[in-house]
Scaffold this motif. Structure first.
Motif, PDB file in Angstrom:
ATOM      1  N   LEU A   1     103.344  25.994  34.104  1.00  0.00           N
ATOM      2  CA  LEU A   1     102.943  27.132  34.920  1.00  0.00           C
ATOM      3  C   LEU A   1     103.439  28.432  34.301  1.00  0.00           C
ATOM      4  N   CYS A   2     104.700  28.462  33.897  1.00  0.00           N
ATOM      5  CA  CYS A   2     105.250  29.659  33.253  1.00  0.00           C
ATOM      6  C   CYS A   2     104.509  29.987  31.965  1.00  0.00           C
ATOM      7  N   ARG A   3     104.312  28.982  31.144  1.00  0.00           N
ATOM      8  CA  ARG A   3     103.668  29.193  29.848  1.00  0.00           C
ATOM      9  C   ARG A   3     102.257  29.769  30.016  1.00  0.00           C
ATOM     10  N   ASN A   4     101.521  29.242  30.976  1.00  0.00           N
ATOM     11  CA  ASN A   4     100.154  29.720  31.184  1.00  0.00           C
ATOM     12  C   ASN A   4     100.111  31.095  31.837  1.00  0.00           C
ATOM     13  N   LEU A   5     101.059  31.378  32.724  1.00  0.00           N
ATOM     14  CA  LEU A   5     101.121  32.719  33.309  1.00  0.00           C
ATOM     15  C   LEU A   5     101.479  33.766  32.255  1.00  0.00           C
ATOM     16  N   ILE A   6     102.395  33.422  31.381  1.00  0.00           N
ATOM     17  CA  ILE A   6     102.754  34.331  30.286  1.00  0.00           C
ATOM     18  C   ILE A   6     101.535  34.574  29.407  1.00  0.00           C
ATOM     19  N   GLY A   7     100.764  33.507  29.160  1.00  0.00           N
ATOM     20  CA  GLY A   7      99.545  33.652  28.369  1.00  0.00           C
ATOM     21  C   GLY A   7      98.526  34.580  29.002  1.00  0.00           C
ATOM     22  N   LEU A   8      98.568  34.725  30.327  1.00  0.00           N
ATOM     23  CA  LEU A   8      97.668  35.628  31.042  1.00  0.00           C
ATOM     24  C   LEU A   8      98.250  37.030  31.184  1.00  0.00           C
ATOM     25  N   GLY A   9      99.423  37.255  30.602  1.00  0.00           N
ATOM     26  CA  GLY A   9     100.012  38.589  30.596  1.00  0.00           C
ATOM     27  C   GLY A   9     101.041  38.858  31.667  1.00  0.00           C
ATOM     28  N   HIS A  10     101.441  37.821  32.408  1.00  0.00           N
ATOM     29  CA  HIS A  10     102.452  37.995  33.450  1.00  0.00           C
ATOM     30  C   HIS A  10     103.839  37.673  32.907  1.00  0.00           C
ATOM     31  N   GLU A  11     104.857  38.159  33.597  1.00  0.00           N
ATOM     32  CA  GLU A  11     106.224  37.721  33.319  1.00  0.00           C
ATOM     33  C   GLU A  11     106.534  36.572  34.266  1.00  0.00           C
ATOM     34  N   SER A  12     107.008  35.473  33.705  1.00  0.00           N
ATOM     35  CA  SER A  12     107.225  34.281  34.526  1.00  0.00           C
ATOM     36  C   SER A  12     108.524  33.610  34.095  1.00  0.00           C
ATOM     37  N   ASN A  13     109.519  33.636  34.971  1.00  0.00           N
ATOM     38  CA  ASN A  13     110.851  33.136  34.649  1.00  0.00           C
ATOM     39  C   ASN A  13     111.308  32.110  35.688  1.00  0.00           C
ATOM     40  N   VAL A  14     112.489  31.535  35.450  1.00  0.00           N
ATOM     41  CA  VAL A  14     112.976  30.429  36.272  1.00  0.00           C
ATOM     42  C   VAL A  14     114.432  30.647  36.662  1.00  0.00           C
ATOM     43  N   VAL A  15     114.767  30.299  37.902  1.00  0.00           N
ATOM     44  CA  VAL A  15     116.153  30.208  38.320  1.00  0.00           C
ATOM     45  C   VAL A  15     116.380  28.794  38.850  1.00  0.00           C
ATOM     46  N   CYS A  16     117.516  28.206  38.476  1.00  0.00           N
ATOM     47  CA  CYS A  16     117.807  26.821  38.860  1.00  0.00           C
ATOM     48  C   CYS A  16     119.322  26.649  38.961  1.00  0.00           C
ATOM     49  N   LEU A  17     119.762  25.430  39.220  1.00  0.00           N
ATOM     50  CA  LEU A  17     121.185  25.122  39.272  1.00  0.00           C
ATOM     51  C   LEU A  17     121.741  24.956  37.859  1.00  0.00           C
ATOM     52  N   ASN A  18     123.058  24.992  37.733  1.00  0.00           N
ATOM     53  CA  ASN A  18     123.654  24.971  36.389  1.00  0.00           C
ATOM     54  C   ASN A  18     124.055  23.576  35.909  1.00  0.00           C
ATOM     55  N   THR A  19     123.508  22.535  36.540  1.00  0.00           N
ATOM     56  CA  THR A  19     123.658  21.173  36.028  1.00  0.00           C
ATOM     57  C   THR A  19     122.323  20.443  36.216  1.00  0.00           C
ATOM     58  N   CYS A  20     122.151  19.376  35.468  1.00  0.00           N
ATOM     59  CA  CYS A  20     121.056  18.459  35.754  1.00  0.00           C
ATOM     60  C   CYS A  20     121.499  17.516  36.874  1.00  0.00           C
TER      61      CYS A  20
ATOM     62  N   LEU B   1     127.380  24.763  45.550  1.00  0.00           N
ATOM     63  CA  LEU B   1     128.171  23.811  46.328  1.00  0.00           C
ATOM     64  C   LEU B   1     127.323  22.560  46.509  1.00  0.00           C
ATOM     65  N   ASN B   2     127.849  21.432  46.046  1.00  0.00           N
ATOM     66  CA  ASN B   2     127.074  20.199  46.050  1.00  0.00           C
ATOM     67  C   ASN B   2     127.387  19.371  47.298  1.00  0.00           C
ATOM     68  N   LEU B   3     126.444  19.347  48.227  1.00  0.00           N
ATOM     69  CA  LEU B   3     126.570  18.502  49.414  1.00  0.00           C
ATOM     70  C   LEU B   3     125.712  17.248  49.258  1.00  0.00           C
ATOM     71  N   ARG B   4     125.506  16.825  48.032  1.00  0.00           N
ATOM     72  CA  ARG B   4     124.727  15.660  47.627  1.00  0.00           C
ATOM     73  C   ARG B   4     123.230  15.856  47.873  1.00  0.00           C
ATOM     74  N   PHE B   5     122.811  15.875  49.124  1.00  0.00           N
ATOM     75  CA  PHE B   5     121.391  16.031  49.415  1.00  0.00           C
ATOM     76  C   PHE B   5     120.999  17.492  49.627  1.00  0.00           C
ATOM     77  N   TYR B   6     121.970  18.385  49.531  1.00  0.00           N
ATOM     78  CA  TYR B   6     121.701  19.800  49.795  1.00  0.00           C
ATOM     79  C   TYR B   6     122.582  20.617  48.864  1.00  0.00           C
ATOM     80  N   LYS B   7     121.969  21.365  47.981  1.00  0.00           N
ATOM     81  CA  LYS B   7     122.694  22.131  46.962  1.00  0.00           C
ATOM     82  C   LYS B   7     122.666  23.611  47.338  1.00  0.00           C
ATOM     83  N   ILE B   8     123.812  24.178  47.639  1.00  0.00           N
ATOM     84  CA  ILE B   8     123.891  25.527  48.174  1.00  0.00           C
ATOM     85  C   ILE B   8     124.228  26.521  47.065  1.00  0.00           C
ATOM     86  N   ALA B   9     123.302  27.469  46.824  1.00  0.00           N
ATOM     87  CA  ALA B   9     123.475  28.458  45.744  1.00  0.00           C
ATOM     88  C   ALA B   9     122.992  29.823  46.218  1.00  0.00           C
TER      89      ALA B   9
END
Length: 368
Positions: free
Chosen positions: A24-43, A67-75
């Motif tokens: 999705l990001c790659r194709n949006l960038i190809g259409l001229g948009h800025e497309s970035n990602v935010v995620c957690l700092n571990t796999c 904060l890792n509550l196992r089924f709920y990751k709070i960031a």
């Protein structure tokens, strides 16, 4: 337009949703948009801390402590990052969908949610999941400007709690799979996905136990990481059934080239999964001209018409499943392979990306 995609994980973490976000990001960038990602700092299957920031194929990747509550990751620090974007596209349900909905009064950004199967991939905590989904998510999703159901099953499920929903399937760069150089290994089968209980690899092992009696040189390559901590048990089952030479665990995929190599080598694809939000690896296999033998679940029924462009198999009965597979591959399956090509075209990124872009553009016409 500036779009921020929000999900628990992204590269170097591997998975179907991660691949969708990258495409999705790659194709949006190809259409001229800025497309970035935010995620957690571990796999999800590692405690190794990843870089706070990196760039990957033109995509800026921000990784957050949590904060890792196992089924709920709070960031909650995600709130700082969303301020510089026009559209916030959340993938899946959880803390990020909850938090960004509840703080919309503050950040005032347009919110999009892609469903990716919701939270019902496994039966664990099923009663609590139902309460969370039917009560809490009904309220939270009212804050989203658009819900994108990635499968017809998701469309049916999420329509029960939201009216702002549209069906747009996951996508592939079809040409990348269609143009693979085929170096087929006879009687070889492939499974690609996480090694977890809901994938029911135990049923695949039992099925191949019966298949080996008819096809002694049969091979099954299981490509994926041990997410569920069940590989040792599966190895024991393989040894007890004398399948050490027939079933091979390859481990996780390092990059796309390695993934392509498995699709180019295999003749057939199998999945006994009891739940899929979409079934992206099955679609990849079909795009690679593999004949697929898929478990009888709604997500696979969307992709495959039994006997026309693939085969639907009941893996809960391994003996019957093995007989269906054996009978199919011993017959003429060239027409099935030809029918696959027409099926996969509607899932090409060139088709899908314009539908998603149109949603983003509609927000400009309807500013808050």
């Amino acid at each position: 337009m500036k779009v921020l995609h929000v999900y628990n994980h992204f590269t170097p973490c591997k998975g179907g949703i991660e691949n969708q976000i990258e495409g999705l990001c790659r194709n949006l960038i190809g259409l001229g948009h800025e497309s970035n990602v935010v995620c957690l700092n571990t796999c999800s299957n590692s405690q190794e801390k990843l870089q706070k920031f990196s760039e990957y194929n033109g995509i800026k990747v921000y990784r957050l402590p949590y904060l890792n509550l196992r089924f709920y990751k709070i960031a909650p620090s995600v709130l700082k990052l969303v301020m510089g974007y026009d559209v916030i596209h959340v993938h899946g349900l959880g803390f990020f969908s909850d938090f960004l909905a509840l703080t919309k009064f503050f950040h005032k950004k347009h919110l999009v949610l892609s469903t990716h199967g919701g939270i019902f991939h496994t039966k664990s905590l099923y009663s609590l999941k139902k309460i969370y989904f039917r009560l809490w998510c009904r309220y939270v999703l009212k804050k989203f400007d658009q819900i994108i159901a990635v499968s017809k099953k998701d469309l049916e499920l999420f329509s029960k709690i939201s009216s702002d929903i549209v069906f747009i399937p996951n996508a592939l760069e079809i040409k990348d799979f269609k143009n693979l150089k085929r170096e087929t290994e006879k009687n070889s089968f492939l499974f690609v996905g996480r090694i977890s209980k809901n994938k029911r690899i135990d049923n695949l092992i039992n099925t191949f136990y019966f298949l080996k009696k008819k096809i002694p040189d049969i091979k099954l390559y299981i490509v994926g990481e041990d997410w569920g901590g069940i590989k040792n048990d599966l190895d024991q089952s393989i040894r007890k059934k004398g399948l050490e030479e027939n079933i091979i665990f390859t481990g996780g995929i390092k990059d796309l080239e390695e993934l392509y190599s498995y699709y180019s080598k295999a003749e057939f694809f199998v999945s006994a999964s009891e739940y899929e939000g979409f079934g992206i690896s099955a679609l990849e296999a079909m795009a690679s001209s593999l004949v697929v033998f898929l478990n009888d679940i709604p997500a696979f029924r969307e992709l495959v018409e039994d006997g026309v462009n693939g085969v639907i198999v009941d893996y809960s009965n391994p003996l019957v499943a093995s007989e269906r597979i054996s009978r199919t591959i011993s017959g003429d399956i060239n027409q099935v392979r030809r029918n696959v090509h027409e099926t996969v075209l509607k899932y090409d990124w060139g088709v899908v990306i314009t539908k998603i872009e149109d949603i983003y553009k509609s927000f400009r016409l309807n500013p808050e």
